[in-house]
Design a protein around this motif. Structure first.
Motif, PDB file in Angstrom:
ATOM      1  N   THR A  20      10.659  -0.396   0.155  1.00 58.64           N
ATOM      2  CA  THR A  20      11.560   0.204   0.792  1.00 58.64           C
ATOM      3  C   THR A  20      12.649  -0.872   1.649  1.00 58.64           C
ATOM      4  O   THR A  20      12.120  -1.903   1.979  1.00 58.64           O
ATOM      5  CB  THR A  20      11.142   1.203   1.833  1.00 58.64           C
ATOM      6  OG1 THR A  20      11.930   1.672   2.517  1.00 58.64           O
ATOM      7  CG2 THR A  20      10.183   0.329   2.976  1.00 58.64           C
ATOM      8  N   LYS A  22      13.956   0.729   4.617  1.00 62.40           N
ATOM      9  CA  LYS A  22      13.774   1.421   5.781  1.00 62.40           C
ATOM     10  C   LYS A  22      12.884   0.602   6.829  1.00 62.40           C
ATOM     11  O   LYS A  22      13.079   0.942   8.056  1.00 62.40           O
ATOM     12  CB  LYS A  22      13.270   2.633   5.663  1.00 62.40           C
ATOM     13  CG  LYS A  22      14.029   3.429   4.621  1.00 62.40           C
ATOM     14  CD  LYS A  22      15.324   4.002   5.089  1.00 62.40           C
ATOM     15  CE  LYS A  22      16.040   4.910   4.059  1.00 62.40           C
ATOM     16  NZ  LYS A  22      17.372   4.799   4.484  1.00 62.40           N
ATOM     17  N   TYR A  58       9.620   6.461   9.809  1.00 65.54           N
ATOM     18  CA  TYR A  58       9.960   6.342   8.230  1.00 65.54           C
ATOM     19  C   TYR A  58       8.691   6.822   7.610  1.00 65.54           C
ATOM     20  O   TYR A  58       9.033   7.562   6.531  1.00 65.54           O
ATOM     21  CB  TYR A  58      10.151   4.953   7.783  1.00 65.54           C
ATOM     22  CG  TYR A  58      10.158   4.821   6.310  1.00 65.54           C
ATOM     23  CD1 TYR A  58      11.380   5.539   5.553  1.00 65.54           C
ATOM     24  CD2 TYR A  58       9.313   4.073   5.796  1.00 65.54           C
ATOM     25  CE1 TYR A  58      11.293   5.522   4.230  1.00 65.54           C
ATOM     26  CE2 TYR A  58       9.353   3.961   4.375  1.00 65.54           C
ATOM     27  CZ  TYR A  58      10.153   4.739   3.685  1.00 65.54           C
ATOM     28  OH  TYR A  58      10.282   4.550   2.184  1.00 65.54           O
TER      29      TYR A  58
END
Length: 70
Positions: A20, A22, A58
């Motif tokens: 990811t 994020k 997240y």
């Protein structure tokens, strides 16, 4: 949840964490460390989810993407 399914989920989460964008590198490192600890100790999956949510919101999105939401 069976131990086998539990470990499958942990592997999916760990893979998703590393891929990811994020999370920053520190969040990724801390998150992967916690997943590995939980894998080794075979603790309750719900508690791991709570710990990861403390690192970043997240994880709510990630769990939903992996089909692991409540």
């Amino acid at each position: 949840m069976s131990s086998h399914k539990h470990k499958e989920h942990l592997v999916k989460i760990k893979d998703a964490i590393t891929k990811t964008d994020k999370l920053d590198n520190e969040q990724k490192s801390d998150s992967v460390k916690r997943v590995e600890e939980w894998y080794e100790e075979d603790k309750a999956f719900g508690l791991l989810k709570e710990e990861l949510l403390e690192i970043s919101e997240y994880f709510e999105v990630l769990f939903a993407e992996l089909g692991l939401s409540k």
